[in-house]
Each structure stands twice: as C-alpha cells, then as structure tokens.
Design a protein around this motif. Structure first.
Motif, PDB file in Angstrom:
ATOM      1  N   GLY A 142       6.235  13.221 -10.103  1.00 46.31           N
ATOM      2  CA  GLY A 142       4.859  13.176 -10.556  1.00 46.31           C
ATOM      3  C   GLY A 142       4.470  11.972 -11.386  1.00 46.31           C
ATOM      4  N   ALA A 143       5.286  10.925 -11.430  1.00 45.40           N
ATOM      5  CA  ALA A 143       4.911   9.754 -12.222  1.00 45.40           C
ATOM      6  C   ALA A 143       3.580   9.207 -11.730  1.00 45.40           C
ATOM      7  CB  ALA A 143       5.996   8.676 -12.132  1.00 45.40           C
ATOM      8  N   VAL A 144       2.705   8.885 -12.664  1.00 50.80           N
ATOM      9  CA  VAL A 144       1.354   8.451 -12.329  1.00 50.80           C
ATOM     10  C   VAL A 144       1.329   7.058 -11.712  1.00 50.80           C
ATOM     11  CG1 VAL A 144      -0.934   7.972 -13.277  1.00 50.80           C
ATOM     12  CG2 VAL A 144       0.384   9.908 -14.121  1.00 50.80           C
ATOM     13  N   GLY A 145       2.174   6.172 -12.196  1.00 52.45           N
ATOM     14  CA  GLY A 145       2.205   4.809 -11.687  1.00 52.45           C
ATOM     15  C   GLY A 145       3.629   4.278 -11.666  1.00 52.45           C
ATOM     16  N   MET A 193      13.559  11.723   3.274  1.00 56.89           N
ATOM     17  CA  MET A 193      13.375  12.149   1.893  1.00 56.89           C
ATOM     18  C   MET A 193      11.927  12.560   1.661  1.00 56.89           C
ATOM     19  SD  MET A 193      15.560   9.338  -0.192  1.00 56.89           S
ATOM     20  CE  MET A 193      15.366  10.257  -1.700  1.00 56.89           C
ATOM     21  N   PRO A 194      11.715  13.350   0.624  1.00 54.70           N
ATOM     22  CA  PRO A 194      10.347  13.783   0.319  1.00 54.70           C
ATOM     23  C   PRO A 194       9.551  12.700  -0.416  1.00 54.70           C
ATOM     24  CG  PRO A 194      11.866  14.751  -1.252  1.00 54.70           C
ATOM     25  CD  PRO A 194      12.703  13.999  -0.246  1.00 54.70           C
ATOM     26  N   VAL A 195       9.488  11.526   0.178  1.00 53.93           N
ATOM     27  CA  VAL A 195       8.750  10.419  -0.413  1.00 53.93           C
ATOM     28  C   VAL A 195       7.259  10.699  -0.292  1.00 53.93           C
ATOM     29  CG1 VAL A 195       8.198   7.961  -0.156  1.00 53.93           C
ATOM     30  CG2 VAL A 195      10.555   8.735   0.100  1.00 53.93           C
ATOM     31  N   ASN A 196       6.523  10.470  -1.358  1.00 57.98           N
ATOM     32  CA  ASN A 196       5.073  10.621  -1.337  1.00 57.98           C
ATOM     33  C   ASN A 196       4.519   9.394  -0.612  1.00 57.98           C
ATOM     34  OD1 ASN A 196       2.286  10.382  -2.031  1.00 57.98           O
ATOM     35  ND2 ASN A 196       2.617  11.794  -3.717  1.00 57.98           N
ATOM     36  N   LEU A 197       4.131   9.570   0.624  1.00 61.31           N
ATOM     37  CA  LEU A 197       3.691   8.457   1.472  1.00 61.31           C
ATOM     38  C   LEU A 197       2.469   7.740   0.897  1.00 61.31           C
ATOM     39  CD1 LEU A 197       4.189   6.850   4.032  1.00 61.31           C
ATOM     40  CD2 LEU A 197       2.822   8.524   5.275  1.00 61.31           C
ATOM     41  N   ALA A 198       1.541   8.485   0.342  1.00 62.41           N
ATOM     42  CA  ALA A 198       0.343   7.862  -0.233  1.00 62.41           C
ATOM     43  C   ALA A 198       0.733   6.934  -1.383  1.00 62.41           C
ATOM     44  CB  ALA A 198      -0.627   8.935  -0.715  1.00 62.41           C
ATOM     45  N   GLN A 213       0.566   2.668  -1.772  1.00 64.35           N
ATOM     46  CA  GLN A 213      -0.117   2.026  -2.889  1.00 64.35           C
ATOM     47  C   GLN A 213       0.762   0.992  -3.610  1.00 64.35           C
ATOM     48  OE1 GLN A 213      -1.150   5.346  -5.333  1.00 64.35           O
ATOM     49  NE2 GLN A 213      -2.981   5.853  -4.163  1.00 64.35           N
ATOM     50  N   LEU A 214       2.084   1.097  -3.443  1.00 58.60           N
ATOM     51  CA  LEU A 214       3.003   0.225  -4.182  1.00 58.60           C
ATOM     52  C   LEU A 214       2.689  -1.262  -4.061  1.00 58.60           C
ATOM     53  CD1 LEU A 214       6.659   1.587  -4.068  1.00 58.60           C
ATOM     54  CD2 LEU A 214       5.320   0.951  -6.066  1.00 58.60           C
ATOM     55  N   PRO A 215       2.458  -1.794  -2.863  1.00 61.01           N
ATOM     56  CA  PRO A 215       2.186  -3.239  -2.786  1.00 61.01           C
ATOM     57  C   PRO A 215       1.003  -3.661  -3.649  1.00 61.01           C
ATOM     58  CG  PRO A 215       2.660  -2.386  -0.616  1.00 61.01           C
ATOM     59  CD  PRO A 215       2.537  -1.197  -1.527  1.00 61.01           C
ATOM     60  N   ASP A 216      -0.091  -2.919  -3.608  1.00 56.90           N
ATOM     61  CA  ASP A 216      -1.264  -3.267  -4.415  1.00 56.90           C
ATOM     62  C   ASP A 216      -0.981  -3.107  -5.906  1.00 56.90           C
ATOM     63  OD1 ASP A 216      -2.835  -3.944  -2.244  1.00 56.90           O
ATOM     64  OD2 ASP A 216      -3.721  -1.947  -2.072  1.00 56.90           O
ATOM     65  N   LEU A 217      -0.346  -1.997  -6.277  1.00 57.28           N
ATOM     66  CA  LEU A 217      -0.063  -1.741  -7.687  1.00 57.28           C
ATOM     67  C   LEU A 217       0.909  -2.757  -8.276  1.00 57.28           C
ATOM     68  CD1 LEU A 217       0.210   2.152  -7.624  1.00 57.28           C
ATOM     69  CD2 LEU A 217      -1.671   0.780  -8.545  1.00 57.28           C
ATOM     70  N   CYS A 218       1.791  -3.283  -7.423  1.00 60.25           N
ATOM     71  CA  CYS A 218       2.796  -4.244  -7.895  1.00 60.25           C
ATOM     72  C   CYS A 218       2.400  -5.686  -7.567  1.00 60.25           C
ATOM     73  CB  CYS A 218       4.160  -3.911  -7.297  1.00 60.25           C
ATOM     74  SG  CYS A 218       4.819  -2.330  -7.890  1.00 60.25           S
ATOM     75  N   HIS A 219       1.185  -5.870  -7.056  1.00 60.13           N
ATOM     76  CA  HIS A 219       0.647  -7.206  -6.758  1.00 60.13           C
ATOM     77  C   HIS A 219       1.546  -7.975  -5.777  1.00 60.13           C
ATOM     78  CE1 HIS A 219      -2.070  -6.270  -9.994  1.00 60.13           C
ATOM     79  NE2 HIS A 219      -1.038  -6.078 -10.795  1.00 60.13           N
ATOM     80  N   VAL A 220       1.836  -7.307  -4.663  1.00 65.47           N
ATOM     81  CA  VAL A 220       2.704  -7.884  -3.635  1.00 65.47           C
ATOM     82  C   VAL A 220       1.994  -7.809  -2.293  1.00 65.47           C
ATOM     83  CG1 VAL A 220       4.916  -7.639  -2.449  1.00 65.47           C
ATOM     84  CG2 VAL A 220       4.769  -7.123  -4.866  1.00 65.47           C
ATOM     85  N   SER A 221       2.104  -8.863  -1.524  1.00 71.68           N
ATOM     86  CA  SER A 221       1.599  -8.857  -0.153  1.00 71.68           C
ATOM     87  C   SER A 221       2.767  -8.544   0.773  1.00 71.68           C
ATOM     88  CB  SER A 221       1.017 -10.222   0.203  1.00 71.68           C
ATOM     89  OG  SER A 221       0.724 -10.263   1.580  1.00 71.68           O
ATOM     90  N   ILE A 222       2.560  -7.612   1.673  1.00 73.40           N
ATOM     91  CA  ILE A 222       3.634  -7.287   2.612  1.00 73.40           C
ATOM     92  C   ILE A 222       3.297  -7.761   4.023  1.00 73.40           C
ATOM     93  CG2 ILE A 222       4.622  -5.409   1.270  1.00 73.40           C
ATOM     94  CD1 ILE A 222       3.075  -3.452   3.036  1.00 73.40           C
ATOM     95  N   GLY A 223       2.426  -8.729   4.112  1.00 75.75           N
ATOM     96  CA  GLY A 223       2.149  -9.386   5.385  1.00 75.75           C
ATOM     97  C   GLY A 223       1.641  -8.491   6.481  1.00 75.75           C
ATOM     98  N   GLY A 224       0.816  -7.533   6.142  1.00 72.78           N
ATOM     99  CA  GLY A 224       0.238  -6.668   7.167  1.00 72.78           C
ATOM    100  C   GLY A 224       1.172  -5.598   7.692  1.00 72.78           C
TER     101      GLY A 224
END
Length: 118
Positions: free
Chosen positions: A46-49, A86-91, A95-106
């Motif tokens: 449940g970590a928010v960010g 694994m029970p990874v929260n897909l949503a 969001q990780l690339p945007d939250l971590c300021h990373v471009s993943i090249g599409g």
C-alpha cells in the motif's frame, strides 16, 4: 509477503542461471529484479509513492535498457514474467516511469506486451 518475494527471487536467479548461456543481452533477469527490490513496497503493497531508492533503481535500469535492443527485450521479458507471477499492482508499475522522471521509449508496461516488437 516478503517470504513469497524471496522465493520468487530465488526462482528468477535459478532461471537466469539456466538461461544464461543462451541470452544475448548483458542484463540478466536476476540482476534486474535485485535492482528493483527497493520498489517492492510500492509495487506489492500500500505504499503511496515510490521511495527515492526505488526511483534511483528505475533510473539505473532505464540507462541499462538504452544500451541495446537485446537489453530492452531482456528487461521486457523479465518484467513480463514478474508481472504474470507476482501480485504486482499494474497501475502503480505503469506510473513508475513518470513518478521517477524516466522515459522508457514507448515501451508499454503490460504483462501482455509483445517483447519481440521492441
């Protein structure tokens, strides 16, 4: 939850050892998974960010992925396996690339992505 993650990590390491001789990429799935361990709290609970350590790991993987097409495909296949196992929260993962300021090249973060099209 941590016990499941440790067992999964052990399985990925074993899989990496078995597949290692055939891999064309320099990035191994076990290495990628160990790099994103700081993201466990965000992706599996449940970590928010994401933490600063998580974002640092994501940024490091992003740099590694730009090294070659083989590395991008290897990371894609690795994280696709993780998402399906694994029970990874897909949503949150998306969001990780945007939250971590990373471009993943599409590259689409999706367990159904076709890694061969990358």
């Amino acid at each position: 939850m941590a016990g499941f993650f440790i067992r999964f990590l052990a399985a990925v390491v074993l899989m990496g050892l078995l597949m290692g001789p055939w891999a064309k990429a320099e990035i191994q799935c076990s290495d990628a998974l160990s790099k994103v361990l700081p993201c466990e709290a965000y992706l599996l609970s449940g970590a928010v960010g994401p933490s600063a350590e998580c974002c640092s790991a994501v940024q490091s993987l992003s740099k590694m992925a730009t090294a070659s097409d083989g590395d991008r495909k290897a990371l894609c296949q690795c994280f696709k396996q993780i998402a399906n196992s694994m029970p990874v929260n897909l949503a949150k993962a998306q969001q990780l690339p945007d939250l971590c300021h990373v471009s993943i090249g599409g590259v689409k973060i999706d367990p159904n992505v076709d890694c061969n099209s990358i």
